[in-house]
Write a protein that holds these residues in place. Structure first.
Motif, short mmCIF file in Angstrom:
data_model
loop_
_atom_site.label_atom_id
_atom_site.label_comp_id
_atom_site.label_asym_id
_atom_site.label_seq_id
_atom_site.Cartn_x
_atom_site.Cartn_y
_atom_site.Cartn_z
N HIS A 49 0.86 -1.18 0.00
CA HIS A 49 0.00 0.00 0.00
C HIS A 49 0.89 1.23 0.00
CE1 HIS A 49 -3.14 2.83 1.40
NE2 HIS A 49 -2.21 3.29 2.20
N PHE A 50 0.58 2.18 -0.86
CA PHE A 50 1.30 3.46 -0.87
C PHE A 50 0.34 4.53 -1.34
CE2 PHE A 50 3.39 6.92 -3.02
CZ PHE A 50 4.28 7.34 -2.06
N ARG A 51 0.37 5.67 -0.67
CA ARG A 51 -0.43 6.80 -1.17
C ARG A 51 0.06 8.10 -0.55
NH1 ARG A 51 -5.89 8.15 1.73
NH2 ARG A 51 -5.39 7.51 3.83
N VAL A 52 -0.15 9.16 -1.32
CA VAL A 52 0.01 10.51 -0.78
C VAL A 52 -1.30 10.80 -0.09
CG1 VAL A 52 0.39 12.94 -1.32
CG2 VAL A 52 1.57 11.17 -2.66
N LYS A 53 -1.26 11.01 1.21
CA LYS A 53 -2.53 11.14 1.94
C LYS A 53 -2.89 12.56 2.33
CE LYS A 53 -0.87 10.27 6.58
NZ LYS A 53 -1.18 9.58 7.79
N ARG A 54 -1.96 13.51 2.16
CA ARG A 54 -2.27 14.87 2.59
C ARG A 54 -1.31 15.84 1.93
NH1 ARG A 54 -0.41 17.89 7.31
NH2 ARG A 54 -1.99 19.41 7.85
N SER A 55 -1.81 17.03 1.62
CA SER A 55 -0.92 18.11 1.18
C SER A 55 -1.31 19.37 1.94
CB SER A 55 -1.03 18.35 -0.32
OG SER A 55 -2.31 18.81 -0.66
N THR A 56 -0.32 20.15 2.27
CA THR A 56 -0.55 21.43 2.94
C THR A 56 0.53 22.41 2.48
OG1 THR A 56 -0.93 22.50 5.08
CG2 THR A 56 0.77 20.81 5.01
N PHE A 57 0.21 23.68 2.54
CA PHE A 57 1.12 24.70 2.06
C PHE A 57 1.24 25.81 3.11
CE2 PHE A 57 -0.55 22.40 -1.48
CZ PHE A 57 0.59 22.11 -2.21
N PRO A 58 2.03 25.54 4.18
CA PRO A 58 2.16 26.53 5.25
C PRO A 58 2.98 27.74 4.80
CG PRO A 58 3.64 24.69 5.64
CD PRO A 58 2.81 24.34 4.43
N ASP B 75 5.80 30.35 5.23
CA ASP B 75 7.07 30.46 5.92
C ASP B 75 7.17 31.87 6.50
OD1 ASP B 75 9.77 28.89 6.12
OD2 ASP B 75 10.31 31.00 5.75
N PRO B 76 7.83 32.03 7.67
CA PRO B 76 8.01 33.38 8.21
C PRO B 76 8.74 34.33 7.26
CG PRO B 76 8.57 31.74 9.86
CD PRO B 76 8.33 31.00 8.58
N ASP B 77 9.59 33.76 6.41
CA ASP B 77 10.26 34.57 5.39
C ASP B 77 9.42 34.48 4.12
OD1 ASP B 77 11.84 35.66 3.40
OD2 ASP B 77 13.68 34.72 4.11
N PRO B 78 8.75 35.56 3.72
CA PRO B 78 7.84 35.48 2.57
C PRO B 78 8.52 35.15 1.24
CG PRO B 78 8.05 37.75 3.35
CD PRO B 78 8.79 36.89 4.31
N ALA B 79 9.85 35.17 1.21
CA ALA B 79 10.54 34.81 -0.03
C ALA B 79 10.45 33.30 -0.29
CB ALA B 79 12.01 35.24 0.04
N TYR B 80 10.20 32.51 0.76
CA TYR B 80 10.13 31.05 0.62
C TYR B 80 8.71 30.60 0.33
CZ TYR B 80 14.87 30.24 2.33
OH TYR B 80 16.23 30.20 2.47
N GLY B 81 8.58 29.66 -0.60
CA GLY B 81 7.34 28.91 -0.79
C GLY B 81 7.57 27.55 -0.16
N HIS B 82 6.55 27.00 0.49
CA HIS B 82 6.73 25.75 1.21
C HIS B 82 5.48 24.89 1.05
CE1 HIS B 82 7.55 23.67 5.36
NE2 HIS B 82 7.90 22.90 4.35
N GLY B 83 5.67 23.65 0.71
CA GLY B 83 4.59 22.68 0.64
C GLY B 83 5.01 21.40 1.34
N VAL B 84 4.04 20.68 1.88
CA VAL B 84 4.32 19.42 2.56
C VAL B 84 3.35 18.37 2.05
CG1 VAL B 84 4.53 18.21 4.78
CG2 VAL B 84 5.02 20.67 4.65
N LEU B 85 3.90 17.26 1.55
CA LEU B 85 3.11 16.11 1.15
C LEU B 85 3.37 14.99 2.14
CD1 LEU B 85 3.80 16.07 -2.71
CD2 LEU B 85 1.84 17.05 -1.51
N SER B 86 2.33 14.46 2.74
CA SER B 86 2.47 13.36 3.69
C SER B 86 2.13 12.06 2.98
CB SER B 86 1.53 13.55 4.88
OG SER B 86 1.85 14.74 5.58
N VAL B 87 2.99 11.06 3.14
CA VAL B 87 2.79 9.77 2.49
C VAL B 87 2.77 8.65 3.53
CG1 VAL B 87 3.88 10.56 0.34
CG2 VAL B 87 5.23 9.29 2.01
N GLU B 88 2.13 7.55 3.14
CA GLU B 88 2.13 6.36 3.99
C GLU B 88 2.34 5.14 3.10
OE1 GLU B 88 -1.74 6.23 5.89
OE2 GLU B 88 -2.67 5.33 4.13
N ALA B 89 2.96 4.12 3.69
CA ALA B 89 3.22 2.88 2.95
C ALA B 89 3.17 1.71 3.92
CB ALA B 89 4.58 2.92 2.27
N PHE B 90 2.70 0.58 3.42
CA PHE B 90 2.73 -0.67 4.19
C PHE B 90 3.76 -1.56 3.50
CE2 PHE B 90 1.23 -4.90 5.52
CZ PHE B 90 1.22 -4.70 6.89
N ILE B 91 4.82 -1.87 4.23
CA ILE B 91 5.97 -2.58 3.66
C ILE B 91 6.14 -3.93 4.37
CG2 ILE B 91 8.48 -2.49 3.35
CD1 ILE B 91 8.21 0.55 3.19
#
Length: 137
Positions: free
Chosen positions: A106-115, A117-133
């Protein structure tokens, strides 16, 4: 097999550097594991993740759930660039991953978020994944 988190990181990195849509936006040497704010952008940094061991059976097969986050960073390109990279990553990971020494049931990207950053020059995204190995010891 190497530790399950490392196996997942290796499989994800392989899929991302083999995806033309990803490397068109992020150089392959900017896709790595780590836990710090990037020194080069744009980049994709895979967290250390965590493993929840699920047990074993009489054949010495081990199983585990593995969770980790992929941090996408841009500099002077804004959140839209981070979202574009996230879309390319999700597309690249929407297929079976190649694992060495183990199987992924099992593998999937289960969540995305785009917080923001305190420095507005940075773009930031987070993809959370899970896998059953599973693997044989």
């Amino acid at each position: 097999m190497i530790e399950p988190t490392l196996a997942l990181q290796t499989a994800i990195r392989g899929a991302l550097v083999d995806a033309p849509g990803v490397v068109a936006l992020v150089p392959a040497d900017h896709i790595r594991a780590g836990s710090t704010r990037p020194d080069k952008t744009p980049c994709i940094i895979m967290s250390d993740g965590n493993t929840a061991l699920h047990g074993h059976d009489y054949t010495a097969q081990r199983t585990a759930w593995v969770y980790l986050d992929l941090h996408i960073w841009t500099l002077d390109a804004g959140q839209d660039a981070a979202k574009e990279i996230a879309g390319a990553v999700i597309a690249a990971l929407d297929k079976p991953l190649n694992f060495e020494g183990c199987d992924c049931d099992h593998f999937r990207v289960k969540r995305s978020t785009f917080p923001r950053d305190p420095d507005p020059a940075y773009g930031h995204g987070v993809l959370s994944v899970e896998a059953f190995i599973r693997w044989i010891v």
